[in-house]
Design an enzyme around this catalytic site. Structure first.
Site, PDB file in Angstrom:
ATOM      1  NE  ARG A  77     -62.699 -19.349 -17.206  1.00 39.64           N
ATOM      2  CZ  ARG A  77     -63.004 -18.405 -16.320  1.00 39.64           C
ATOM      3  NH1 ARG A  77     -62.732 -18.568 -15.041  1.00 39.64           N
ATOM      4  NH2 ARG A  77     -63.627 -17.310 -16.700  1.00 39.64           N
ATOM      5  CG  HIS A 121     -61.238 -12.669 -16.999  1.00 39.03           C
ATOM      6  ND1 HIS A 121     -61.356 -13.960 -16.551  1.00 39.03           N
ATOM      7  CD2 HIS A 121     -61.099 -11.920 -15.877  1.00 39.03           C
ATOM      8  CE1 HIS A 121     -61.289 -14.001 -15.239  1.00 39.03           C
ATOM      9  NE2 HIS A 121     -61.133 -12.760 -14.786  1.00 39.03           N
ATOM     10  CG  ASN A 299     -65.986 -17.887 -11.787  1.00 41.97           C
ATOM     11  OD1 ASN A 299     -65.864 -18.998 -12.342  1.00 41.97           O
ATOM     12  ND2 ASN A 299     -65.539 -16.768 -12.332  1.00 41.97           N
ATOM     13  CD  GLU A 361     -62.474 -16.972 -11.775  1.00 44.03           C
ATOM     14  OE1 GLU A 361     -62.555 -16.344 -10.702  1.00 44.03           O
ATOM     15  OE2 GLU A 361     -62.455 -16.422 -12.888  1.00 44.03           O
TER      16      GLU A 361
HETATM   17  O1  IFM Z   1     -59.171 -12.589  -9.628  1.00 46.09           O
HETATM   18  C1  IFM Z   1     -60.553 -12.689  -9.781  1.00 46.09           C
HETATM   19  C2  IFM Z   1     -60.901 -13.176 -11.167  1.00 46.09           C
HETATM   20  O2  IFM Z   1     -60.356 -12.354 -12.147  1.00 46.09           O
HETATM   21  C3  IFM Z   1     -62.388 -13.212 -11.345  1.00 46.09           C
HETATM   22  N1  IFM Z   1     -63.008 -13.934 -10.284  1.00 46.09           N
HETATM   23  C4  IFM Z   1     -62.653 -13.619  -8.934  1.00 46.09           C
HETATM   24  C5  IFM Z   1     -61.149 -13.632  -8.787  1.00 46.09           C
HETATM   25  C6  IFM Z   1     -60.771 -13.295  -7.345  1.00 46.09           C
HETATM   26  O3  IFM Z   1     -61.243 -12.039  -6.996  1.00 46.09           O
END
Ligand code: IFM
Length: 457
Positions: A77, A121, A299, A361
């Site tokens: 990803r 993003h 996430n 994530e």
């Molecule tokens: O690094 C970030 C990512 O860009 C988005 N989600 C959380 C991660 C950790 O803070």
């Protein structure tokens, strides 16, 4: 040892994002993004760094694809930088910028790795911020045009699309809490931004599907199971409010339930919205936002435990507390709580019924550096991932349609307002030499993927 097996088709992956790894900030026509501007504003990033070079992935992407392959990772990803593709925000396409992603996708496919593309993003072209950014509706329209351009160029080869990463961060954290670009502290603007982000997602879904036939389209939310610190009514109410602010504000409209009425009432009472309500919402918007998606990306990093009462130093009125002792926090100061992943997956499945879920994530920041033998013994990260994989498996056993899991992150990178002080990678990056060293967690992960199973002592 207990061996926990995953379904045959389970997608094990790793994730990154454009601004955090690419570098090459001014190359091939890329324009300034809000993160270039923000990170170069003194005091905004903890260690005063920025993404100008980052992991130099723009120049080293072939090596990074080879690295993914060597780790057995078959799903990757990454995100596309809007300022590379349309430097002026809307209008003229910058072919050189777009071509970079074509080369990356080709290299991934050649290596047998499936690309999952996130369109946004957080690196909004600064020119759009100069017009008000996500607080203004035309940015949503510009996003749809940008999505069309990317989907048209890559849609024959990319079959997994994520419109937005963590719209809570892109709105509340960025326009209200001021900790991310553009660094505003304006609640009304944050609410408007949240709506325009969601609207842009909903409007882009059919456009992406049309340009990329047979593809799957979804959105990624960062979610946190929220609980009260005590049985008191005040703590319960603080937890209700935080859950509304962080989770339901995004989940509810995406799944056709309108913005949560209790939160609209709270915002009117606090003066964040006018007495007439959420006037940014125009006829048809909620139907657009609720466009049926093929999957929801989640996430997960930690749970939230709420204690009522205002904290002067926090923008966020009620207080978040961690119940676990400090030794169970990651370097980000986040509590390690693997069961929270099972809780949030199960809740979303039961309450919202997405067709399919990916953990897009999950991971942990630990500074563990190479030892004298060059090895990075990041036992804490390995245990963190193992426990979270098990928690996800438990959720699947109770019926959650989890299709895959992306570790955050493939490599150490620019951690936004924390700069390079935080290392989330399963691969160590030496920022001076750009050498990559797979950490023990990466080597262990390679075994998990090969076995499609996790061994738990
Ligand atoms: O690094 C970030 C990512 O860009 C988005 N989600 C959380 C991660 C950790 O803070």
């Amino acid at each position: 040892m207990t061996i926990i097996r995953f379904p045959n088709e389970f997608a094990w992956g790793a994730a990154t994002s454009s601004y955090q790894i690419e570098g090459a900030a001014t190359e091939d026509g890329r324009s300034e993004s809000i993160w270039d501007r923000f990170s170069k504003t003194p005091g905004k990033v903890e260690d005063g760094t920025n993404g100008d070079v980052a992991c130099d992935h723009y120049h080293r992407f072939r090596d990074d694809v080879a690295l993914l392959k060597s780790l057995g990772i078959k799903h990757y990803r990454f995100s596309v930088a809007w300022p590379r593709v349309i430097p002026t925000g809307r209008g003229k396409v910058n072919q050189a910028g777009l071509d970079f992603y074509g080369r990356l996708v080709d290299a991934l496919l050649e290596a047998g790795i499936e690309p999952y593309v996130t369109l946004y993003h957080w690196d909004l072209p600064q020119v759009l911020q100069d017009e008000g950014g996500w607080a203004r509706r035309p940015t949503a329209e510009a996003f749809v045009d940008y999505s069309r351009v990317v989907a048209r160029a890559l849609g024959d080869r990319v079959k997994k699309w994520i419109t937005h990463n963590e719209p809570w961060c892109a709105s509340m954290l960025s326009y209200w809490e001021g900790r991310h670009a553009p660094g505003l502290k304006d609640y009304r603007a944050a609410l408007a931004a949240s709506h325009h982000l969601l609207l842009s997602h909903g409007l882009a879904v059919p456009v992406i599907r049309a340009e990329s036939p047979g593809s799957e389209v979804g959105i990624t939310l960062n979610l946190t199971p929220t609980e009260p610190a005590s049985p008191s009514a005040a703590d319960h109410d603080a937890a209700r409010h935080f859950d509304g602010y962080f989770n339901r504000w995004f989940l509810d409209p995406l799944f056709g339930h309108h913005y949560p009425a209790d939160m609209v009432a709270d915002h009117i009472a606090a003066g964040h919205l006018p007495p007439e309500g959420f006037t940014e919402v125009k006829p048809g918007d909620l139907e657009a936002i609720a466009a049926k998606c093929d999957f929801l990306g989640i996430n997960y990093y930690n749970r939230t435990v709420m204690r009522s009462g205002k904290v002067p130093e926090a923008q966020n009125e009620p207080r978040t507390v961690f119940l676990a002792p400090e030794k169970e926090w990651t370097d980000m100061g986040w509590e390690v709580h693997a069961n929270g992943l099972r809780d949030i997956l199960t809740r979303v499945h039961l309450e919202y019924r997405p067709r399919k879920i990916y953990v897009t994530e999950n991971g942990a920041s630990y500074a563990t550096a190479p030892g004298p033998d060059g090895r990075v013994k990041d036992e804490k990260r390995l245990a963190f991932l193992r426990d979270h994989f098990v928690a996800a498996h438990r959720a699947m056993e109770s019926g959650v349609p989890l299709a895959g899991y992306f570790v955050w992150s493939l490599m150490d990178n620019f951690e936004w307002d924390r700069g390079y002080s935080q290392r989330f990678g399963i691969v160590w990056v030496d920022y001076k030499t750009q050498q990559r060293i797979p950490k023990d967690s990466a080597l262990w992960y390679r075994g998990v993927i090969a076995e499609n199973a996790v061994s738990v002592p």
